[in-house]
Design a protein around this motif. Structure first.
Motif, short mmCIF file in Angstrom:
data_model
loop_
_atom_site.label_atom_id
_atom_site.label_comp_id
_atom_site.label_asym_id
_atom_site.label_seq_id
_atom_site.Cartn_x
_atom_site.Cartn_y
_atom_site.Cartn_z
N ASN A 198 3.21 52.10 -51.10
CA ASN A 198 3.48 50.59 -51.61
C ASN A 198 2.17 49.20 -51.59
O ASN A 198 3.17 49.09 -52.41
CB ASN A 198 4.49 50.08 -50.35
CG ASN A 198 5.76 48.64 -49.74
OD1 ASN A 198 6.05 48.15 -50.89
ND2 ASN A 198 5.04 48.55 -49.41
N ILE A 221 1.98 47.42 -55.03
CA ILE A 221 2.05 45.51 -54.35
C ILE A 221 0.84 44.89 -55.15
O ILE A 221 0.23 44.74 -56.08
CB ILE A 221 1.76 45.68 -53.42
CG1 ILE A 221 3.45 45.48 -52.37
CG2 ILE A 221 0.97 43.73 -52.82
CD1 ILE A 221 3.19 45.24 -50.96
N GLU A 222 -0.23 46.44 -55.18
CA GLU A 222 -1.44 45.62 -55.70
C GLU A 222 -1.59 45.28 -57.59
O GLU A 222 -2.03 44.79 -58.21
CB GLU A 222 -3.17 46.64 -55.88
CG GLU A 222 -4.14 46.11 -56.19
CD GLU A 222 -5.06 47.37 -56.22
OE1 GLU A 222 -6.54 47.02 -56.51
OE2 GLU A 222 -5.37 47.87 -55.48
N GLU A 253 1.20 45.30 -59.51
CA GLU A 253 2.00 44.14 -60.01
C GLU A 253 1.06 42.96 -59.59
O GLU A 253 1.71 41.95 -60.08
CB GLU A 253 3.37 43.42 -58.40
CG GLU A 253 4.91 45.57 -58.91
CD GLU A 253 5.29 45.14 -57.57
OE1 GLU A 253 5.20 44.25 -56.46
OE2 GLU A 253 6.25 45.81 -58.35
N GLU A 254 0.36 42.40 -58.66
CA GLU A 254 -0.19 41.17 -58.81
C GLU A 254 -1.93 40.98 -59.96
O GLU A 254 -1.23 39.81 -60.63
CB GLU A 254 -1.26 40.97 -57.42
CG GLU A 254 -0.25 40.45 -56.02
CD GLU A 254 -1.27 41.29 -54.85
OE1 GLU A 254 -2.31 41.81 -55.39
OE2 GLU A 254 -0.63 41.00 -54.18
#
Length: 369
Positions: free
Chosen positions: A106, A110-111, A113-114
């Motif tokens: 997860n 997230i990384e 997507e950033e």
């Protein structure tokens, strides 16, 4: 087995198509012992003497499932399988592979997507700081473009075509185009195309030409670059029929600058000059399972010895699919034969109908007709 896989992916089934699918699987099982005898069935430990494959057993239920619930494509898991690879398997390889891997995955997602949201490639950012000159030589993968948004759309809206806004060659006259592309019958083919479409070719017409175009199928959403194509035409008001041809020129007639005349619609669109192939037999060749095509020629009784390739002109939108044709080699080859000129050396070719399921189904329709 490939026959069975493609037949099972047919978006529309009939009793005859299901029977063909069952027969294809039966043919595999009838001949699979030959694969074992040739030691072609390989595993990690070498040759295997069985076909104990769960997915092979599952194929026995396909026909019954189609009868009960319809086409299997509606149950495809391609999207979820791809997400499993991109959002679970690949991120898992970047973790410490401990029991809390779900939390780590997860965090990795997230990384990513950033990073994507900032539209910054970490590799290019690092190169731009360390060695700015090197970034000019870096190339990323070519983006997949949706040519259905701004391209040339076929009549059935299932195929999109794209040519560049600027032609590769501009304002060629007929003699220049014939000489440049080595098409001695181009003027005759153009006159015949205009006549068949009820048009009159204006005087002083010239041509913009392109060296390539892109074709994109709505069902596959891939693009192809290929000289040989499958095209569709309506014959004598009958249903559309498919043929194989080699594209030799991509062009668009244009009028002189300042002209007040207007080209008819059938002449103002992008056209292609093609040279035809004929099907040797109406179906796959038994020993290879592939179709065979032969180059078609025009002969002139009044001029003995004069033979030229049969050519014609069609709208670009009549093209339906890129195809792969393979020369039928007979005897040793000369050292001057290569992939770049093989289409000009041979007359007989195998047509690879197993290239993808769209082409496979298109040729199946030809065989049934």
């Amino acid at each position: 087995m490939i026959d069975f896989i493609y037949l099972a992916q047919n978006p529309l089934h009939t009793e005859s198509s299901i029977a063909s699918m069952i027969q294809a699987l039966r043919d595999f099982h009838d001949h699979k012992q030959a694969i074992i005898d040739a030691e072609a069935r390989q595993g990690k430990g070498g040759a295997k003497d069985d076909f104990f494959i769960p997915k092979l057993e599952l194929m026995q239920s396909f026909a019954r499932a189609i009868f009960n619930v319809g086409s299997l494509l509606q149950w495809t898991a391609d999207v979820s399988e791809r997400l499993l690879i991109t959002h679970c398997k690949h991120p898992f390889e970047r973790t410490s592979r401990q029991r809390d891997f779900d939390l780590l995955i997860n965090a990795v997602i997230i990384e990513d997507e950033e990073i994507a949201s900032t539209e910054t490639d970490p590799t290019l950012a690092w190169v731009s700081n360390v060695n700015p000159a090197a970034q000019l030589r870096l190339q990323g993968p070519r983006p997949v473009r949706n040519h259905f948004l701004k391209g040339i759309i076929s009549d059935n809206a299932r195929i999109a075509f794209n040519v560049t806004m600027k032609a590769d060659r501009s304002r060629l006259d007929v003699s220049q185009l014939q000489s440049l592309y080595n098409l001695p019958d181009f003027a005759h083919a153009l006159h015949l195309y205009a006549t068949c479409n009820g048009c009159t070719l204006p005087d002083h017409v010239s041509f913009n030409t392109w060296l390539k175009f892109r074709i994109q199928l709505h069902s596959a959403f891939h693009t192809w670059n290929c000289d040989a194509m499958l095209f569709s035409q309506r014959v004598d008001g009958d249903n559309d029929r498919s043929y194989v041809a080699q594209i030799r020129a991509i062009f668009q007639p244009i009028l002189p600058r300042g002209s007040c005349a207007q080209l008819p619609e059938r002449l103002s669109q992008v056209l292609v000059y093609i040279q035809h192939f004929d099907f040797v037999v109406p179906g796959p060749e038994p020993s290879t399972g592939m179709w065979m095509v032969r180059r078609s020629y025009n002969r002139f009784p009044s001029q003995p010895g004069r033979v030229i390739r049969r050519g014609s002109i069609i709208p670009l939108t009549d093209v339906t699919h890129a195809v792969e044709i393979i020369p039928v080699y007979q005897g040793p080859l000369g050292k001057d034969v290569n992939s770049g000129n093989s289409l000009e050396v041979f007359d007989d070719y195998f047509l690879n109908n197993f290239a993808d399921k769209e082409l496979y189904h298109s040729l199946s329709v030809i065989s049934e007709n």
